[in-house]
Design a protein around this motif. Structure first.
Motif, short mmCIF file in Angstrom:
data_model
loop_
_atom_site.label_atom_id
_atom_site.label_comp_id
_atom_site.label_asym_id
_atom_site.label_seq_id
_atom_site.Cartn_x
_atom_site.Cartn_y
_atom_site.Cartn_z
N MET A 1 -49.02 -11.63 20.61
CA MET A 1 -47.80 -12.15 19.99
C MET A 1 -46.99 -11.00 19.38
O MET A 1 -47.57 -10.09 18.79
CB MET A 1 -48.16 -13.17 18.90
CG MET A 1 -48.79 -14.46 19.42
SD MET A 1 -47.68 -15.43 20.47
CE MET A 1 -48.56 -15.29 22.04
N PRO A 2 -45.67 -11.05 19.49
CA PRO A 2 -44.86 -9.97 18.96
C PRO A 2 -44.89 -9.95 17.44
O PRO A 2 -44.94 -11.01 16.79
CB PRO A 2 -43.45 -10.30 19.47
CG PRO A 2 -43.46 -11.78 19.67
CD PRO A 2 -44.85 -12.11 20.12
N PRO A 3 -44.86 -8.76 16.84
CA PRO A 3 -44.78 -8.69 15.37
C PRO A 3 -43.50 -9.35 14.88
O PRO A 3 -42.48 -9.38 15.58
CB PRO A 3 -44.75 -7.18 15.09
CG PRO A 3 -45.26 -6.53 16.34
CD PRO A 3 -44.89 -7.44 17.46
N LEU A 4 -43.54 -9.85 13.65
CA LEU A 4 -42.38 -10.53 13.09
C LEU A 4 -41.17 -9.60 13.05
O LEU A 4 -40.03 -10.02 13.31
CB LEU A 4 -42.71 -11.03 11.68
CG LEU A 4 -41.70 -12.00 11.05
CD1 LEU A 4 -41.61 -13.28 11.85
CD2 LEU A 4 -42.10 -12.30 9.60
N ALA A 5 -41.40 -8.33 12.74
CA ALA A 5 -40.29 -7.38 12.68
C ALA A 5 -39.60 -7.24 14.03
O ALA A 5 -38.38 -7.08 14.11
CB ALA A 5 -40.80 -6.02 12.20
N GLU A 6 -40.38 -7.31 15.10
CA GLU A 6 -39.80 -7.20 16.45
C GLU A 6 -38.94 -8.43 16.76
O GLU A 6 -37.85 -8.30 17.34
CB GLU A 6 -40.93 -7.07 17.48
CG GLU A 6 -40.45 -6.94 18.91
CD GLU A 6 -41.61 -6.84 19.88
OE1 GLU A 6 -41.54 -7.48 20.96
OE2 GLU A 6 -42.60 -6.14 19.57
#
Length: 297
Positions: free
Chosen positions: A1-6
């Motif tokens: 899963m992509p990091p929230l920042a991304e």
């Protein structure tokens, strides 16, 4: 899963593209990004899920911009339904208000402007001016849009009350983007011009716009609205050459928005009736927008 920042970085890019507006770019990039963001959202819980819901609401708003601008109103309604559910799950007041702001599109499309105005009034009643910049901006933006709905419903007194409330809210913030919506003193002035046009008072629209152009702090889409309304008012007041020049400016500011704008098409059609030998600029604009001109014989 992509990091929230991304995800946040990607969503900020979509917001910028929507406001630019760059519909072609959105149509190219959203189909690959949305499934990734949705998978991350469904796999999350707690605070991360709420944060992703808030970001996804902005992503679906970008998708709705395409559907609404090109007249796919059934698709737009479906997207707005999802957007509202995500906004509620986010638990973020300004995001919920932004969803109501977008939902007003449905009432513009259906012509049920009074119901739309009341919906926005209820949403604004849940906000306060003492909640900081984003909250004050959300409150003001709701009243700004309610003013337009009131004007189109033939309720000028209500429209004035709402635009006055929006102007009061604008004294609490600088012109900026708040939760994906442009708001501030310049945005309120642009809407004031729109109200005069909708009220059938083009002379008042010209008075409000006189000697002023929107600052670059206002996104291109909204700045182009100002020039589209100004051209409409100029055409109605017989300032045909000024109207053509103003539409050329609008085109430079936001070509993807102006090219398909119904108000631009109606202004061009009205102008075309007045010329036997149309100016080159008018002929070029009618070709570019696809308007079937009816020049005077």
């Amino acid at each position: 899963m992509p990091p929230l920042a991304e995800v946040r970085f990607g969503v900020e890019r979509f917001v910028e593209m929507r406001l630019a507006p760059q519909y072609v770019g959105l149509a190219e990039e959203l189909p690959s990004a949305l499934p990734v963001y949705l998978r991350a959202y469904h796999a999350a819980d707690g605070r991360r899920r709420a944060d992703l819901a808030r970001l996804l609401a902005q992503t679906f708003r970008a998708a709705d911009a395409i559907a609404d601008k090109f007249g796919f109103y059934d698709l737009s309604a479906r997207i707005i339904g999802i957007l509202n559910l995500l906004a509620e799950e986010s638990g973020d007041g300004p995001t919920v208000a932004a969803a109501a702001y977008v939902r007003a599109e449905l009432f513009f499309a259906s012509g049920d402007c009074d119901t739309g105005r009341r919906m926005l009034e209820r949403a604004a009643a849940a906000m306060t001016l003492d909640g900081g910049g984003p909250v004050a901006a959300a409150y003001g933006a709701l009243h700004m849009r309610a003013a337009v709905l009131a004007a189109r419903a033939g309720r000028p007194d209500r429209a004035r009350d709402h635009i006055d409330e929006a102007a009061a809210a604008a004294t609490h913030v600088h012109e900026n983007i708040y939760t994906g919506t442009a708001f501030g003193p310049a945005s309120v002035r642009i809407h004031h011009v729109s109200l005069a046009v909708d009220a059938g008072d083009p002379a008042d629209a010209l008075r409000i716009a006189s000697g002023w152009v929107p600052p670059l702090a206002v996104p291109a889409e909204r700045r182009s609205h100002f020039f589209v309304d100004l051209a409409d008012a100029q055409a109605r007041c017989g300032r045909d050459e000024d109207a053509v020049t103003t539409l050329q400016v609008a085109r430079k500011v936001a070509p993807q928005h102006v090219r398909y704008h119904p108000q631009v098409k109606s202004t061009l059609l009205s102008l075309s009736h007045r010329f036997r030998s149309p100016p080159l600029a008018l002929s070029e604009l009618t070709r570019w927008t696809g308007v079937v001109a009816e020049f005077r014989s």
